[in-house]
Design a protein around this motif. Sequence first.
Motif, mmCIF file in Angstrom:
data_model
loop_
_atom_site.group_PDB
_atom_site.id
_atom_site.type_symbol
_atom_site.label_atom_id
_atom_site.label_comp_id
_atom_site.label_asym_id
_atom_site.label_seq_id
_atom_site.Cartn_x
_atom_site.Cartn_y
_atom_site.Cartn_z
ATOM 1 N N LEU A 81 -21.776 36.243 -28.788
ATOM 2 C CA LEU A 81 -21.448 34.880 -29.228
ATOM 3 C C LEU A 81 -20.124 34.391 -28.653
ATOM 4 C CD1 LEU A 81 -22.571 34.731 -32.963
ATOM 5 C CD2 LEU A 81 -23.673 33.729 -30.958
ATOM 6 N N ILE A 82 -19.095 35.231 -28.680
ATOM 7 C CA ILE A 82 -17.817 34.814 -28.098
ATOM 8 C C ILE A 82 -17.974 34.640 -26.592
ATOM 9 C CG2 ILE A 82 -15.428 35.490 -27.630
ATOM 10 C CD1 ILE A 82 -15.393 36.852 -30.393
ATOM 11 N N GLY A 83 -18.690 35.555 -25.962
ATOM 12 C CA GLY A 83 -18.920 35.450 -24.514
ATOM 13 C C GLY A 83 -19.645 34.170 -24.141
ATOM 14 N N ALA A 84 -20.673 33.825 -24.902
ATOM 15 C CA ALA A 84 -21.409 32.589 -24.632
ATOM 16 C C ALA A 84 -20.507 31.371 -24.820
ATOM 17 C CB ALA A 84 -22.629 32.489 -25.542
ATOM 18 N N SER A 85 -19.638 31.420 -25.821
ATOM 19 C CA SER A 85 -18.724 30.310 -26.064
ATOM 20 C C SER A 85 -17.681 30.188 -24.953
ATOM 21 C CB SER A 85 -18.024 30.487 -27.412
ATOM 22 O OG SER A 85 -18.973 30.495 -28.456
ATOM 23 N N LEU A 86 -17.153 31.317 -24.507
ATOM 24 C CA LEU A 86 -16.217 31.299 -23.379
ATOM 25 C C LEU A 86 -16.901 30.771 -22.123
ATOM 26 C CD1 LEU A 86 -14.445 34.726 -23.933
ATOM 27 C CD2 LEU A 86 -13.316 32.485 -23.943
ATOM 28 N N TYR A 87 -18.120 31.215 -21.907
ATOM 29 C CA TYR A 87 -18.892 30.751 -20.752
ATOM 30 C C TYR A 87 -19.115 29.240 -20.827
ATOM 31 C CZ TYR A 87 -22.853 30.157 -17.590
ATOM 32 O OH TYR A 87 -23.687 29.722 -16.581
ATOM 33 N N ALA A 88 -19.539 28.766 -21.990
ATOM 34 C CA ALA A 88 -19.802 27.334 -22.160
ATOM 35 C C ALA A 88 -18.534 26.522 -21.942
ATOM 36 C CB ALA A 88 -20.384 27.065 -23.549
ATOM 37 N N ARG A 89 -17.417 26.993 -22.475
ATOM 38 C CA ARG A 89 -16.150 26.270 -22.320
ATOM 39 C C ARG A 89 -15.736 26.229 -20.852
ATOM 40 N NH1 ARG A 89 -13.458 22.371 -21.974
ATOM 41 N NH2 ARG A 89 -11.216 22.530 -21.954
ATOM 42 N N THR A 90 -15.835 27.350 -20.181
ATOM 43 C CA THR A 90 -15.434 27.419 -18.774
ATOM 44 C C THR A 90 -16.310 26.509 -17.921
ATOM 45 O OG1 THR A 90 -14.675 29.689 -19.116
ATOM 46 C CG2 THR A 90 -15.042 29.003 -16.845
ATOM 47 N N ARG A 91 -17.618 26.560 -18.155
ATOM 48 C CA ARG A 91 -18.544 25.728 -17.373
ATOM 49 C C ARG A 91 -18.363 24.245 -17.679
ATOM 50 N NH1 ARG A 91 -20.484 28.128 -13.045
ATOM 51 N NH2 ARG A 91 -22.099 26.564 -13.093
ATOM 52 N N SER A 92 -18.073 23.898 -18.929
ATOM 53 C CA SER A 92 -17.897 22.482 -19.265
ATOM 54 C C SER A 92 -16.643 21.904 -18.607
ATOM 55 C CB SER A 92 -17.846 22.273 -20.781
ATOM 56 O OG SER A 92 -16.633 22.744 -21.305
ATOM 57 N N ALA A 93 -15.700 22.773 -18.276
ATOM 58 C CA ALA A 93 -14.491 22.342 -17.577
ATOM 59 C C ALA A 93 -14.695 22.382 -16.058
ATOM 60 C CB ALA A 93 -13.315 23.221 -17.975
ATOM 61 N N LEU A 94 -15.947 22.629 -15.647
ATOM 62 C CA LEU A 94 -16.311 22.706 -14.221
ATOM 63 C C LEU A 94 -15.551 23.810 -13.494
ATOM 64 C CD1 LEU A 94 -16.575 18.896 -13.412
ATOM 65 C CD2 LEU A 94 -18.396 20.454 -14.130
ATOM 66 N N LEU A 95 -15.329 24.913 -14.205
ATOM 67 C CA LEU A 95 -14.653 26.073 -13.639
ATOM 68 C C LEU A 95 -15.616 27.249 -13.651
ATOM 69 C CD1 LEU A 95 -11.312 25.634 -15.596
ATOM 70 C CD2 LEU A 95 -11.740 25.017 -13.215
ATOM 71 N N ASP A 96 -15.215 28.333 -13.030
ATOM 72 C CA ASP A 96 -16.057 29.520 -13.107
ATOM 73 C C ASP A 96 -15.242 30.786 -12.874
ATOM 74 O OD1 ASP A 96 -15.687 29.512 -10.343
ATOM 75 O OD2 ASP A 96 -17.697 28.806 -9.920
ATOM 76 N N GLY A 97 -15.938 31.910 -13.001
ATOM 77 C CA GLY A 97 -15.358 33.219 -12.741
ATOM 78 C C GLY A 97 -14.078 33.505 -13.497
ATOM 79 N N PRO A 98 -13.024 33.866 -12.754
ATOM 80 C CA PRO A 98 -11.768 34.255 -13.398
ATOM 81 C C PRO A 98 -11.132 33.169 -14.256
ATOM 82 C CG PRO A 98 -11.748 34.822 -11.058
ATOM 83 C CD PRO A 98 -12.984 34.008 -11.300
ATOM 84 N N ALA A 99 -11.559 31.927 -14.126
ATOM 85 C CA ALA A 99 -11.000 30.835 -14.928
ATOM 86 C C ALA A 99 -11.299 31.004 -16.415
ATOM 87 C CB ALA A 99 -11.520 29.491 -14.437
ATOM 88 N N VAL A 100 -12.171 31.936 -16.771
ATOM 89 C CA VAL A 100 -12.433 32.233 -18.186
ATOM 90 C C VAL A 100 -11.120 32.535 -18.900
ATOM 91 C CG1 VAL A 100 -13.444 33.976 -19.720
ATOM 92 C CG2 VAL A 100 -14.836 32.967 -17.906
ATOM 93 N N LYS A 101 -10.193 33.165 -18.190
ATOM 94 C CA LYS A 101 -8.901 33.533 -18.794
ATOM 95 C C LYS A 101 -8.112 32.330 -19.295
ATOM 96 C CE LYS A 101 -6.006 33.608 -14.629
ATOM 97 N NZ LYS A 101 -6.612 32.412 -14.125
ATOM 98 N N ASP A 102 -8.431 31.146 -18.803
ATOM 99 C CA ASP A 102 -7.706 29.932 -19.191
ATOM 100 C C ASP A 102 -8.344 29.194 -20.362
ATOM 101 O OD1 ASP A 102 -5.848 30.367 -17.120
ATOM 102 O OD2 ASP A 102 -7.210 29.438 -15.683
ATOM 103 N N ALA A 103 -9.399 29.744 -20.930
ATOM 104 C CA ALA A 103 -10.081 29.087 -22.047
ATOM 105 C C ALA A 103 -9.218 29.148 -23.303
ATOM 106 C CB ALA A 103 -11.431 29.745 -22.311
ATOM 107 N N SER A 104 -9.082 28.010 -23.959
ATOM 108 C CA SER A 104 -8.353 27.920 -25.213
ATOM 109 C C SER A 104 -9.165 28.605 -26.313
ATOM 110 C CB SER A 104 -8.135 26.452 -25.574
ATOM 111 O OG SER A 104 -7.901 26.307 -26.950
ATOM 112 N N LEU A 105 -8.541 29.549 -27.003
ATOM 113 C CA LEU A 105 -9.253 30.252 -28.073
ATOM 114 C C LEU A 105 -9.574 29.313 -29.234
ATOM 115 C CD1 LEU A 105 -7.511 33.742 -28.110
ATOM 116 C CD2 LEU A 105 -9.545 32.987 -26.863
#
Length: 146
Positions: free
Chosen positions: A48-72
Amino acid sequence: MAEDTTALRQPETTWDYAMSAADSLTRWRARELPAVGRDPLRTDVVVLIGASLYARTRSALLDGPAVKDASLAYVRHLLLNARDWISDCPPPPGMGRDEMNVLLIEFERFEIARYAAQDVLEAHLRAAADPAVTVAGRAAAMRADQ
């Protein structure tokens, strides 16, 4: 000597990065709350957290290592209505797809995992004392005491 195939591999896709970050976030919380570190809850929370991080990263039009920049805090907010969007975020085979399918079918299990996932993220937000903390902002804390 046979090659050790159990070694961790480097993340390659956005989903890989999201799952890796979710696992680290969850393992950190399990230090204080061991139940969240035991399967099947651990796996459900990571998915669930992974899917949420993925969704947040993709909605910001980012990918890969940019997951680290997702706001918790933003990821935690996504979890509030996860049932509304989670089926649009299908994991690849072998990377949480089966677990996600079970969560979508079993309402009670989904809600328990969602509550635990929110707790994981809230614990990180409290510990950081920063509402804008990101995955990267928690990296040092997650590495400490391993």
